[in-house]
Each structure stands twice: as C-alpha cells, then as structure tokens.
Design an enzyme around this catalytic site. Sequence first.
Site, PDB file in Angstrom:
ATOM      1  N   HIS A   1       0.855  -1.190   0.000  1.00  0.00           N
ATOM      2  CA  HIS A   1       0.000   0.000   0.000  1.00  0.00           C
ATOM      3  C   HIS A   1       0.887   1.234   0.000  1.00  0.00           C
ATOM      4  O   HIS A   1       1.281   1.759   1.044  1.00  0.00           O
ATOM      5  CB  HIS A   1      -0.930   0.009   1.216  1.00  0.00           C
ATOM      6  CG  HIS A   1      -1.931   1.125   1.192  1.00  0.00           C
ATOM      7  ND1 HIS A   1      -3.112   1.070   1.893  1.00  0.00           N
ATOM      8  CD2 HIS A   1      -1.943   2.331   0.554  1.00  0.00           C
ATOM      9  CE1 HIS A   1      -3.802   2.189   1.697  1.00  0.00           C
ATOM     10  NE2 HIS A   1      -3.093   2.967   0.891  1.00  0.00           N
TER      11      HIS A   1
ATOM     12  N   ASP B   1       1.890   4.142   2.634  1.00  0.00           N
ATOM     13  CA  ASP B   1       0.869   4.946   1.963  1.00  0.00           C
ATOM     14  C   ASP B   1       1.503   6.011   1.063  1.00  0.00           C
ATOM     15  O   ASP B   1       1.551   5.864  -0.154  1.00  0.00           O
ATOM     16  CB  ASP B   1      -0.072   5.574   2.993  1.00  0.00           C
ATOM     17  CG  ASP B   1      -1.442   5.917   2.437  1.00  0.00           C
ATOM     18  OD1 ASP B   1      -1.665   5.730   1.222  1.00  0.00           O
ATOM     19  OD2 ASP B   1      -2.295   6.373   3.208  1.00  0.00           O
TER      20      ASP B   1
ATOM     21  N   GLU C   1     -11.339   3.971   5.926  1.00  0.00           N
ATOM     22  CA  GLU C   1     -10.333   4.940   6.387  1.00  0.00           C
ATOM     23  C   GLU C   1     -11.062   6.129   7.013  1.00  0.00           C
ATOM     24  O   GLU C   1     -10.906   6.418   8.190  1.00  0.00           O
ATOM     25  CB  GLU C   1      -9.455   5.399   5.229  1.00  0.00           C
ATOM     26  CG  GLU C   1      -8.426   6.444   5.628  1.00  0.00           C
ATOM     27  CD  GLU C   1      -7.611   6.962   4.452  1.00  0.00           C
ATOM     28  OE1 GLU C   1      -6.569   7.586   4.714  1.00  0.00           O
ATOM     29  OE2 GLU C   1      -7.995   6.756   3.286  1.00  0.00           O
TER      30      GLU C   1
ATOM     31  N   HIS D   1      -9.744   1.014  -1.183  1.00  0.00           N
ATOM     32  CA  HIS D   1      -9.690   1.832   0.028  1.00  0.00           C
ATOM     33  C   HIS D   1     -11.084   1.848   0.644  1.00  0.00           C
ATOM     34  O   HIS D   1     -12.065   2.212  -0.024  1.00  0.00           O
ATOM     35  CB  HIS D   1      -9.265   3.261  -0.303  1.00  0.00           C
ATOM     36  CG  HIS D   1      -7.815   3.427  -0.621  1.00  0.00           C
ATOM     37  ND1 HIS D   1      -7.160   2.668  -1.562  1.00  0.00           N
ATOM     38  CD2 HIS D   1      -6.883   4.292  -0.117  1.00  0.00           C
ATOM     39  CE1 HIS D   1      -5.893   3.047  -1.623  1.00  0.00           C
ATOM     40  NE2 HIS D   1      -5.693   4.031  -0.756  1.00  0.00           N
TER      41      HIS D   1
END
Length: 342
Positions: free
Chosen positions: A16, A275, A195, A192
């Site tokens: 990721h 990320d 989050e 995703h």
Amino acid sequence: MISGDVMRGLPKAEIHIHLEGAVRPDTAMALARKNGVALAEGGVESLYVYDDLAAFLAVYGRIADSVVTADDFRRITYEMLESAAAQGCRYMEFFISPHAHRGVPFGVQFEGIRAGRAEAEADFGIVSRIIPGMNRELGPQAGEDYLDAILAHRGDDVIGLGLDYDEVPHPPEPFAAVFARAARQGLRLTAHAGESGPPASIAGALDALKVERIDHGYSVVEDPALVARCRDAGIAFTCCPSTTRVTTRWRDLGAPEHPIRRMKEAGLAVTINTDDPPMFGTDLGREYALAQTQLGFAPADIKAAILTSLDASFLDAAQKRAWRVEWSREIDRALGLAAGTA
C-alpha cells in the site's frame, strides 16, 4: 525491543503505497519548476500542510500536476523504489493515479514508470508490480473509461485494480460492474475502505466489488460481526500507521483504542505500509518501528505482519511460498525467534 537498524534490515513487502504520494520533496519542487507548475509558494517546507483527507488529496493533486514527461515518471518511480529498498523492501505493489496527471497520455506515463521499475530492479534487486487506482470521485462511468485505458496499456506488470480518493460521499457499490469486468480480465482487486468511511464501506467493498483485501479498513473495529467475518475469511488489511494521524479520527497511535492495535488483537490479518511516505514524514522501517513502540507489536507480531504482507500480495503462489520460507528464516535469525513463530 528491535533496534532501528535491525528493523530496517528485515525483508519486507510493501502493498500500500502511491507513486504520486511517494515523490521526494526536492524532486517535487524540481519537477514543478521544470514544468512551470506553481506547487508551494513558501518552498518545500510549506508543501505538506494538511489536516484531513480532503486537504491531503488537494496537495496530492498538485504534486501529480508537476509530473509530466516520461523521464519525470521514470525518476519518481526509480526514487520511490530506491527509498523502499533502503528500508528492506524486496517486493512492492504500488498504486498509480494516471487520471491525476491532467493531459499526460497514459502511454507516456507507463513508458516512464516501466523504465524506472526496470532500473530499480537492476540496481537494488527490488521487484515491483503496478496497481492502477480508480478515482471514485469521478463516478462509475469514468471508471469504465479508465479501465479501458488501463487495459490498453496493460502488461504483465499491471497486476490489479484499486479504488481510492474520498470514500464517504462515494461508496463502493456503484463500481460493482467495472470491478467485475476487471476481474474477468484477470486483474486482482482491492479498495480503500474504512479509512474515513463507516464499516458499511468495507462490507460494500467485499460484497459488491468482491475485493480480496482492504486498504486501511480501520472502522472494521466498530462492527464485531464484520471483524469476525473478515477474520474467518482471512481478509488482509493494508494499514498505514502514520496516515491515521491525518486522515482519520484515530490520531493517537499510543491510545489503547487505536484501530490498528485493536485489529491486531482481534486476530485480523494486518499488514504495515507507508501509503505516501514523504507526505507523512515516514518510511517503511519507521512504520514498523511505530507498530512496535506505539501499537503494541511484539517481535512475533512484526514477523507476522511482514509475512502477511507477502501472503496478501498478488504474486503467484509459488513465488510467495518460496519467499515465505526464505524470509521466515532470515527474520527468525535477525530477531532471535524460534523457528516457526507466527
């Protein structure tokens, strides 16, 4: 306690990370000057200023505007992989956002990205694959067009399809058809979810999109039934500790209620990732160190997270098995663990 040097040296997989979010600050400024883009009036120190997901995405977009030529893409890809290799990363699956580079043909982007990948593998031994990320804010029809463009430039290095950008006003369900078509074309699927969005976003990604893993996924801890479902199904979560300090409401990594800690304690398949490393002031070794010092990861948990990253990757099964054996032995020696731990 695992020292920083030992932590950096452990073999790792990163599954990721966003190419555009991994551009080095000095490189971003240099490319902006070269390509006539107004990036940050106050210099590099004022570039990474944001306090929520929307503000972060705005800066991400400006950085993407600065990357224009094939050589620009070669440079940022090479530098991202160089930085990761210095932190023990041996395999990476990275997201790209071709739609974010307004007016730059996809072919130009892929030409540069592939050149950077090849050079980095030759220089550092790091193997990498590409996962185009679909901008959910543009809607499902734009997603269909995006998939057409990706398939037109597909090679063996394009291994999957992701779904990203702001999830709260853009749930996953409308993208079911385009994700089903991607699966029919042999692309592996991730999204995703959870989050900034609710547990329903995670369930929707699993049910409607049929994804194999969840990127972030922190709100899963708010739904015990969903936790049990994901644990039983072996759904992997690509967690990014430093990111939670900016893009989520869980900003204290040391808090007992931090979701990554709770996800690990609940027996979910947790992985550790960066990320957008320079945008959050981190690197892969530091994220693992934070897992240890702030999130309660013991040495056996560190090993488990590394191997889970490998298991959850979209590599072929034979390669994963071979590396799992090799990495397990190396980690056991480095950490003084009994063979077979985790």
